[in-house]
Design a protein around this motif. Structure first.
Motif, PDB file in Angstrom:
ATOM      1  N   LEU A 148       0.775  15.493  -2.320  1.00 32.70           N
ATOM      2  CA  LEU A 148      -0.699  15.385  -2.568  1.00 32.70           C
ATOM      3  C   LEU A 148      -1.271  14.374  -1.635  1.00 32.70           C
ATOM      4  N   THR A 149      -0.667  13.319  -1.547  1.00 30.71           N
ATOM      5  CA  THR A 149      -1.404  12.046  -0.784  1.00 30.71           C
ATOM      6  C   THR A 149      -1.320  12.364   0.709  1.00 30.71           C
ATOM      7  N   PHE A 150      -0.069  12.884   1.311  1.00 22.45           N
ATOM      8  CA  PHE A 150       0.101  12.817   2.642  1.00 22.45           C
ATOM      9  C   PHE A 150      -0.321  14.136   3.416  1.00 22.45           C
ATOM     10  N   LEU A 151      -0.415  15.177   2.593  1.00 21.98           N
ATOM     11  CA  LEU A 151      -0.575  16.611   3.090  1.00 21.98           C
ATOM     12  C   LEU A 151      -1.789  17.069   2.764  1.00 21.98           C
ATOM     13  N   ALA A 152      -2.272  16.803   1.535  1.00 22.72           N
ATOM     14  CA  ALA A 152      -3.557  17.127   1.047  1.00 22.72           C
ATOM     15  C   ALA A 152      -4.669  16.156   1.182  1.00 22.72           C
ATOM     16  N   HIS A 153      -4.139  14.870   1.531  1.00 17.34           N
ATOM     17  CA  HIS A 153      -5.157  13.909   1.864  1.00 17.34           C
ATOM     18  C   HIS A 153      -5.881  13.461   0.646  1.00 17.34           C
ATOM     19  N   ALA A 154      -4.834  13.391  -0.812  1.00 15.27           N
ATOM     20  CA  ALA A 154      -5.636  12.846  -1.936  1.00 15.27           C
ATOM     21  C   ALA A 154      -5.468  11.348  -1.748  1.00 15.27           C
ATOM     22  N   MET A 155      -6.547  10.963  -2.491  1.00 10.74           N
ATOM     23  CA  MET A 155      -6.700   9.392  -2.920  1.00 10.74           C
ATOM     24  C   MET A 155      -5.820   9.251  -4.129  1.00 10.74           C
ATOM     25  N   ALA A 156      -4.864   8.192  -4.254  1.00 12.99           N
ATOM     26  CA  ALA A 156      -4.197   8.175  -5.467  1.00 12.99           C
ATOM     27  C   ALA A 156      -4.451   6.686  -6.117  1.00 12.99           C
ATOM     28  N   GLY A 157      -4.633   6.553  -7.365  1.00 13.10           N
ATOM     29  CA  GLY A 157      -4.601   5.181  -8.014  1.00 13.10           C
ATOM     30  C   GLY A 157      -3.609   5.143  -9.008  1.00 13.10           C
ATOM     31  N   GLY A 158      -2.592   4.180  -9.289  1.00 12.16           N
ATOM     32  CA  GLY A 158      -1.642   4.319 -10.185  1.00 12.16           C
ATOM     33  C   GLY A 158      -1.514   3.018 -11.161  1.00 12.16           C
ATOM     34  N   ILE A 159      -1.296   3.517 -12.243  1.00 15.34           N
ATOM     35  CA  ILE A 159      -1.243   2.504 -13.570  1.00 15.34           C
ATOM     36  C   ILE A 159      -0.152   2.852 -14.442  1.00 15.34           C
ATOM     37  N   VAL A 160       0.407   1.791 -14.983  1.00  9.58           N
ATOM     38  CA  VAL A 160       1.472   1.936 -16.161  1.00  9.58           C
ATOM     39  C   VAL A 160       0.627   1.641 -17.598  1.00  9.58           C
ATOM     40  N   LEU A 161       1.035   2.731 -18.283  1.00  7.76           N
ATOM     41  CA  LEU A 161       0.592   2.331 -19.787  1.00  7.76           C
ATOM     42  C   LEU A 161       1.677   2.440 -20.911  1.00  7.76           C
ATOM     43  N   GLY A 162       1.332   2.000 -21.967  1.00  5.58           N
ATOM     44  CA  GLY A 162       2.429   2.113 -22.907  1.00  5.58           C
ATOM     45  C   GLY A 162       2.653   0.499 -23.255  1.00  5.58           C
ATOM     46  N   ALA A 163       2.015  -0.298 -22.340  1.00  2.00           N
ATOM     47  CA  ALA A 163       2.354  -1.691 -22.985  1.00  2.00           C
ATOM     48  C   ALA A 163       1.051  -2.352 -23.663  1.00  2.00           C
ATOM     49  N   ARG A 164       1.131  -3.430 -23.832  1.00  2.00           N
ATOM     50  CA  ARG A 164      -0.191  -4.247 -24.606  1.00  2.00           C
ATOM     51  C   ARG A 164      -1.466  -4.183 -23.706  1.00  2.00           C
ATOM     52  N   CYS A 165      -1.203  -4.200 -22.223  1.00  2.00           N
ATOM     53  CA  CYS A 165      -2.232  -4.281 -21.770  1.00  2.00           C
ATOM     54  C   CYS A 165      -1.999  -3.151 -20.434  1.00  2.00           C
ATOM     55  N   PRO A 166      -2.921  -2.828 -19.646  1.00  2.00           N
ATOM     56  CA  PRO A 166      -2.729  -2.019 -18.259  1.00  2.00           C
ATOM     57  C   PRO A 166      -1.860  -2.944 -17.611  1.00  2.00           C
ATOM     58  N   ILE A 167      -1.247  -2.161 -16.772  1.00  2.00           N
ATOM     59  CA  ILE A 167      -0.262  -2.801 -15.357  1.00  2.00           C
ATOM     60  C   ILE A 167      -0.670  -2.072 -14.075  1.00  2.00           C
ATOM     61  N   ILE A 168      -1.023  -2.537 -13.280  1.00  2.00           N
ATOM     62  CA  ILE A 168      -1.568  -2.153 -11.986  1.00  2.00           C
ATOM     63  C   ILE A 168      -0.522  -2.233 -10.986  1.00  2.00           C
ATOM     64  N   LEU A 169       0.031  -0.964 -10.808  1.00  2.00           N
ATOM     65  CA  LEU A 169       1.113  -1.118  -9.713  1.00  2.00           C
ATOM     66  C   LEU A 169       0.650  -0.525  -8.296  1.00  2.00           C
ATOM     67  N   THR A 170       0.886  -1.395  -7.322  1.00  2.00           N
ATOM     68  CA  THR A 170       0.479  -0.837  -5.919  1.00  2.00           C
ATOM     69  C   THR A 170       1.696  -0.910  -5.055  1.00  2.00           C
ATOM     70  N   SER A 171       1.562  -0.338  -4.078  1.00  2.00           N
ATOM     71  CA  SER A 171       2.656  -0.099  -3.169  1.00  2.00           C
ATOM     72  C   SER A 171       2.033  -0.755  -1.733  1.00  2.00           C
ATOM     73  N   ARG A 172       2.804  -1.098  -0.836  1.00  2.00           N
ATOM     74  CA  ARG A 172       2.660  -1.641   0.503  1.00  2.00           C
ATOM     75  C   ARG A 172       1.985  -0.239   1.343  1.00  2.00           C
ATOM     76  N   ALA A 173       2.366   0.970   0.890  1.00  2.00           N
ATOM     77  CA  ALA A 173       1.886   2.180   1.626  1.00  2.00           C
ATOM     78  C   ALA A 173       0.355   2.328   1.422  1.00  2.00           C
ATOM     79  N   ASP A 174       0.114   1.801   0.090  1.00  5.70           N
ATOM     80  CA  ASP A 174      -1.415   2.094  -0.411  1.00  5.70           C
ATOM     81  C   ASP A 174      -2.428   1.734   0.672  1.00  5.70           C
TER      82      ASP A 174
END
Length: 461
Positions: A412-438
């Motif tokens: 979806l990101t590389f063929l459909a040109h979607a913008m993606a935001g990523g987050i980890v839930l299930g902990a006591r606080c949100p965790i923002i995971l980013t990649s060098r490719a972002d």
């Protein structure tokens, strides 16, 4: 079938009229800018063309003229018409969000199949925005054309995240412990969130490296709190401790391995565990799609069992609610849309669906197994005889394992040109995971997700 009939020369009568009403939107202006090469920022919805601090989004005048051309070429006289000349005087302006109507009226006819039209564009209140005269060469034969095969256009804008950013920027910044922001990508992501008033970063890592990266980027970080801990594992542990102390409301991954961060998050004694598994969710703004699309879990749980899938689904529903989606529709994806005992993922999908029916998964509508096509395409669902509130309308997609989810998100990101935001839930606080490719926009989107999640949790018991 989309068919259009013309009005040939012999059938044209003085006084005949035709019109088209159109809602001006950002996509129109971007298409016109790309097709015409007119990149005047006054016409680009996100740009401030006159330095007054506000984007103008003025409808391009010749784009409005093109609407008149559309009436002449499509309706009256219609297919087979050729322009001879057009005059236009512009009396006022239209903007994105306005509804305008282009009109034509046959004024006279002349030898050589020349037809003279009064032409004008009206605002919604009936006042004229533009007016003029057009002369066209009318078609000499009746024609009926099928226009179903005219290619459509998808404009690569990300209006859903633009809207969320608009909602998130006025909120209180999220105090975020950024672990090892020791390269330009990770430090840049934290600073981007800070510049948009989304985050107040606390930088935890090798102070010398962080300062050197900031200098290379030309950024001043002297006003930000910087905790010098060169060891990545120790830096992650300190960031988790900041959450326990109430000094941080979220974590953000920097230039370290995800495992090195999450190891401390899931620590049984000093971590941030809750009664739910940690799961990763991509929220994706796909051009042309009228809603956000979520894909989960694409980063943490490799081969989730049924219990883990329950948490994967529930966390995604919570995020959807935080983003303003009421009773989100969850499609449990499999290779087929029927239960097959030889395919365990189809059994899990059916169980998840029933658990949702009985309230063991809360807040959303869950259906499965669904194949990808009938999860997102209503016609495909109807062809397969699938009737449910989710089929064809899924807003959250849950593939059977991490590999399938990760491939789907990247397609979806590389063929459909979607913008993606990523987050980890299930902990006591949100965790923002980013990649060098972002890219920058994806990093900003991830920050927005964390801020919106923080606001939503304030409303929960």
């Amino acid at each position: 079938m989309s068919t259009h009939k013309n009005v040939p020369w012999d059938a044209l009568e003085i006084g005949m009229e035709a019109e088209v009403t159109h809602l001006c939107n950002a996509e129109d202006f971007y298409v016109f800018a790309n097709a015409s090469g007119n990149l005047n920022p006054l016409h680009l919805p996100k740009e401030d063309g006159d330095a007054d601090g506000q984007p103008e989004a003025v409808a391009p005048s010749m784009w409005m003229g093109a609407l008149i051309s559309g009436v002449l070429g499509t309706y009256l006289p219609g297919p087979g018409t050729l322009y001879k000349d057009q005059t236009l005087t512009f009396l006022s302006r239209a903007h994105a969000g306005d509804t305008i109507t282009a009109k034509v009226r046959l004024a006279s006819k002349e030898e050589g199949r020349l037809a003279h039209f009064d032409t004008w564009v009206e605002a919604e209140d009936g006042s004229r925005i533009a007016e003029g005269r057009a002369t066209v060469i009318a078609p000499d034969k009746a024609v009926e054309v099928d226009l179903d095969d005219v290619p459509g256009l998808t404009v690569q804008t990300h209006r859903h995240f633009d809207h969320l950013l608009h909602l998130a920027e006025p909120l209180d910044p999220l105090i975020t412990a950024v672990v090892a922001p020791e390269d330009d990508a990770s430090l840049g992501g934290a600073l981007l969130g800070y510049q948009h008033t989304l985050l107040t970063p606390i930088l935890v890592g090798n102070a010398a490296k962080i300062k050197a990266v900031a200098d290379e980027m030309g950024e001043d970080i002297s006003h930000l709190e910087l905790i010098d801990i060169p060891d990545h594992s120790a830096a992650a542990a300190r960031a988790v401790q900041l959450v326990h102390e109430g000094r941080a409301q979220a974590l953000m991954k920097g230039h370290l391995h995800t495992d090195d961060l999450l190891r401390h998050v899931v620590d049984k004694e000093k971590g941030l565990r809750t009664n739910r598994r940690l799961t990763h969710i991509f929220a994706m703004d796909v051009p042309g799609l009228d809603h956000l699309l979520m894909v989960t879990d694409a980063a943490i749980n490799i081969t989730p069992d049924l219990k883990t899938k329950v948490d994967i689904v529930q966390n995604a529903i919570y995020l959807a609610e935080a983003l303003g989606i009421d009773q989100p529709k969850v499609g449990i994806l499999c290779a087929v849309e029927v239960v097959n005992p030889r395919m365990p993922s189809t059994i899990d999908a059916a169980v998840l669906s029933k658990m949702s029916d009985r309230g063991q998964i809360k807040g959303g509508l869950v259906d499965g197994p669904l194949a990808m096509d009938n999860a997102v395409d209503l016609e495909a669902a109807r062809t397969k005889g699938i009737r449910s509130a989710v089929a064809g309308h899924a807003q959250i997609l849950v593939p059977p394992n991490l590999e399938a989810a990760n491939m789907l998100a990247k397609e979806l990101t590389f063929l459909a040109h979607a913008m993606a935001g990523g987050i980890v839930l299930g902990a006591r606080c949100p965790i923002i995971l980013t990649s060098r490719a972002d890219d920058e926009q994806s990093r900003l989107a991830s920050c927005v997700l964390a801020v919106m999640m923080r606001e939503w949790k304030k409303t929960q018991p």
